[in-house]
Write a protein that holds these residues in place. Structure first.
Motif, PDB file in Angstrom:
ATOM      1  N   LEU A   1       7.774   6.625 -35.682  1.00 30.53           N
ATOM      2  CA  LEU A   1       7.852   6.973 -37.012  1.00 30.53           C
ATOM      3  C   LEU A   1       7.402   8.385 -37.238  1.00 30.53           C
ATOM      4  CD1 LEU A   1       8.927   5.022 -39.467  1.00 30.53           C
ATOM      5  CD2 LEU A   1       6.510   4.982 -40.177  1.00 30.53           C
ATOM      6  N   GLY A   2       6.247   8.646 -36.747  1.00 32.49           N
ATOM      7  CA  GLY A   2       5.585   9.916 -36.689  1.00 32.49           C
ATOM      8  C   GLY A   2       6.418  10.890 -36.002  1.00 32.49           C
ATOM      9  N   LEU A   3       7.149  10.656 -34.902  1.00 35.74           N
ATOM     10  CA  LEU A   3       7.856  11.944 -34.449  1.00 35.74           C
ATOM     11  C   LEU A   3       9.043  11.882 -34.847  1.00 35.74           C
ATOM     12  CD1 LEU A   3       7.382  10.358 -30.516  1.00 35.74           C
ATOM     13  CD2 LEU A   3       6.380  12.429 -31.482  1.00 35.74           C
ATOM     14  N   GLY A   4       9.727  10.797 -35.488  1.00 33.32           N
ATOM     15  CA  GLY A   4      11.037  11.199 -36.384  1.00 33.32           C
ATOM     16  C   GLY A   4      10.844  12.067 -37.736  1.00 33.32           C
ATOM     17  N   ARG A   5       9.382  11.495 -38.416  1.00 35.80           N
ATOM     18  CA  ARG A   5       9.090  12.396 -39.380  1.00 35.80           C
ATOM     19  C   ARG A   5       9.109  13.808 -39.166  1.00 35.80           C
ATOM     20  NH1 ARG A   5       4.682   9.534 -41.062  1.00 35.80           N
ATOM     21  NH2 ARG A   5       5.893   7.911 -41.865  1.00 35.80           N
ATOM     22  N   LEU A   6       8.440  14.274 -37.998  1.00 34.42           N
ATOM     23  CA  LEU A   6       8.015  15.686 -37.501  1.00 34.42           C
ATOM     24  C   LEU A   6       9.429  16.387 -37.012  1.00 34.42           C
ATOM     25  CD1 LEU A   6       4.691  15.008 -36.147  1.00 34.42           C
ATOM     26  CD2 LEU A   6       5.143  16.015 -38.321  1.00 34.42           C
ATOM     27  N   GLY A   7      10.506  15.603 -36.963  1.00 32.19           N
ATOM     28  CA  GLY A   7      11.724  15.915 -36.172  1.00 32.19           C
ATOM     29  C   GLY A   7      11.881  16.194 -34.912  1.00 32.19           C
TER      30      GLY A   7
ATOM     31  N   MET B   1       0.353  15.593 -34.386  1.00 32.03           N
ATOM     32  CA  MET B   1       0.410  14.255 -34.371  1.00 32.03           C
ATOM     33  C   MET B   1      -1.122  13.726 -34.720  1.00 32.03           C
ATOM     34  SD  MET B   1       3.320  12.620 -33.865  1.00 32.03           S
ATOM     35  CE  MET B   1       3.373  11.053 -32.763  1.00 32.03           C
ATOM     36  N   GLU B   2      -1.877  14.730 -34.027  1.00 30.23           N
ATOM     37  CA  GLU B   2      -3.320  14.322 -34.140  1.00 30.23           C
ATOM     38  C   GLU B   2      -3.948  14.659 -35.585  1.00 30.23           C
ATOM     39  OE1 GLU B   2      -5.852  12.945 -32.370  1.00 30.23           O
ATOM     40  OE2 GLU B   2      -4.441  12.266 -30.561  1.00 30.23           O
ATOM     41  N   VAL B   3      -4.199  13.713 -36.534  1.00 32.55           N
ATOM     42  CA  VAL B   3      -4.493  14.226 -37.861  1.00 32.55           C
ATOM     43  C   VAL B   3      -5.972  14.665 -37.916  1.00 32.55           C
ATOM     44  CG1 VAL B   3      -4.774  13.192 -40.090  1.00 32.55           C
ATOM     45  CG2 VAL B   3      -3.024  12.369 -38.767  1.00 32.55           C
ATOM     46  N   ASP B   4      -7.022  14.103 -37.032  1.00 27.87           N
ATOM     47  CA  ASP B   4      -8.366  14.453 -37.031  1.00 27.87           C
ATOM     48  C   ASP B   4      -8.933  15.249 -35.954  1.00 27.87           C
ATOM     49  OD1 ASP B   4     -10.979  14.804 -37.790  1.00 27.87           O
ATOM     50  OD2 ASP B   4     -11.421  12.347 -37.859  1.00 27.87           O
TER      51      ASP B   4
ATOM     52  N   ALA C   1      15.336  14.797 -30.680  1.00 29.63           N
ATOM     53  CA  ALA C   1      16.015  15.477 -31.520  1.00 29.63           C
ATOM     54  C   ALA C   1      16.248  17.253 -31.008  1.00 29.63           C
ATOM     55  CB  ALA C   1      15.360  15.669 -32.994  1.00 29.63           C
ATOM     56  N   ARG C   2      15.344  17.277 -30.168  1.00 25.77           N
ATOM     57  CA  ARG C   2      15.549  18.982 -29.553  1.00 25.77           C
ATOM     58  C   ARG C   2      15.495  18.783 -28.160  1.00 25.77           C
ATOM     59  NH1 ARG C   2      10.469  21.752 -32.209  1.00 25.77           N
ATOM     60  NH2 ARG C   2       9.965  20.308 -33.906  1.00 25.77           N
ATOM     61  N   ARG C   3      15.869  19.733 -27.269  1.00 27.70           N
ATOM     62  CA  ARG C   3      15.805  19.874 -25.829  1.00 27.70           C
ATOM     63  C   ARG C   3      14.397  19.825 -25.540  1.00 27.70           C
ATOM     64  NH1 ARG C   3      18.155  24.030 -22.969  1.00 27.70           N
ATOM     65  NH2 ARG C   3      17.283  25.343 -24.456  1.00 27.70           N
ATOM     66  N   PRO C   4      13.965  19.349 -24.384  1.00 24.66           N
ATOM     67  CA  PRO C   4      12.544  19.294 -23.991  1.00 24.66           C
ATOM     68  C   PRO C   4      12.063  20.766 -23.882  1.00 24.66           C
ATOM     69  CG  PRO C   4      13.723  17.980 -22.595  1.00 24.66           C
ATOM     70  CD  PRO C   4      14.689  18.582 -23.378  1.00 24.66           C
ATOM     71  N   GLU C   5      13.006  21.891 -23.554  1.00 24.10           N
ATOM     72  CA  GLU C   5      12.197  22.989 -23.722  1.00 24.10           C
ATOM     73  C   GLU C   5      11.736  23.810 -24.715  1.00 24.10           C
ATOM     74  OE1 GLU C   5      15.300  22.078 -22.637  1.00 24.10           O
ATOM     75  OE2 GLU C   5      14.971  22.458 -20.204  1.00 24.10           O
ATOM     76  N   GLU C   6      12.233  22.976 -26.100  1.00 26.90           N
ATOM     77  CA  GLU C   6      11.969  23.366 -27.251  1.00 26.90           C
ATOM     78  C   GLU C   6      10.943  22.436 -27.985  1.00 26.90           C
ATOM     79  OE1 GLU C   6      15.925  22.920 -29.042  1.00 26.90           O
ATOM     80  OE2 GLU C   6      16.824  24.602 -28.252  1.00 26.90           O
TER      81      GLU C   6
END
Lengths: 138, 138
Positions: free
Chosen positions: A34-40, A70-73, A55-60
């Motif tokens: 869910l987090g990875l999707g939200r961040l594109g 991803m690390e909030v704190d 959603a993007r190429r690994p190089e990107e």
């Protein structure tokens, strides 16, 4: 999860498969997804032929960016919290500056790598992730 | 606590005073003091005129060493634990290497400083730590 998706770009993936390969909780991975999707970083398509994919190429996909997002704190000490904390010496504290510099150095290392850099050994990783369950348990 | 002791080298200190100055739990500080004593950074003398004090000069207390010795757990990921963890791709994982490099960069920043470096602004710190309680609450 990003590593799994990077080495399985040729087939549709399911969260259930990722969980089974890493032998970790599917519920935990659903939250990560869910987090990875939200961040594109990831897309999800519904239906029988659907699944999750990068959603993007690994190089990107820069690792520093992923860690930061991803690390909030990242508060190492009370005074580094967004709210500032209550430490008496915060206004004059030089330790706080050293800790901030250390955190920046930590993140800068991740900035030097993309998802492609850490999945260059695709076959080796795939070999470990795609072992039949019976072999993994052995 | 080390900062407090460094700027109060001229008088005997008590854990109670340190706790009051930073407005933190005395019980927590007692545990910190025990650890600092065990590692040879601090000495404690009993009796009415006794107290706690630095066991070495601030110039001789390297922050990198303190962080390494006081922070028991530096495992950023499961695979970095002493026991190794159970992650399926650990044997071929390049992310683990990046994370180890990042941790080393983080600690290297602390290695560049001693307790003397971060307490050079002694008067400013003492001003904040030694305010009367009534003024702190204001």
């Amino acid at each position: 999860m990003l590593i799994y998706l990077a080495i399985h770009q040729d087939k549709p993936c399911r969260v259930t498969d990722v969980a089974a390969s890493y032998r970790i909780s599917r519920n935990h991975l659903l939250k990560v997804a869910l987090g990875l999707g939200r961040l594109g970083y990831m897309t999800a398509t519904r239906g029988r032929t659907g699944g999750i994919a990068l959603a993007r190429r690994p190089e990107e996909i820069n690792l520093g960016e992923v860690v930061r997002k991803m690390e909030v704190d990242f508060a190492l000490t009370e005074c580094m919290q967004t709210e500032g904390g209550l430490c008496a010496i915060a206004p004059a504290c030089r330790l706080k500056r050293v800790a901030s510099k250390a955190l920046a150095a930590f993140l800068a290392v991740f900035d030097d790598y993309t998802l492609a850099d850490i999945t260059g050994n695709r076959d080796q990783l795939a070999g470990l992730l795609d072992l039949p369950r019976s072999m993994k348990a052995a």
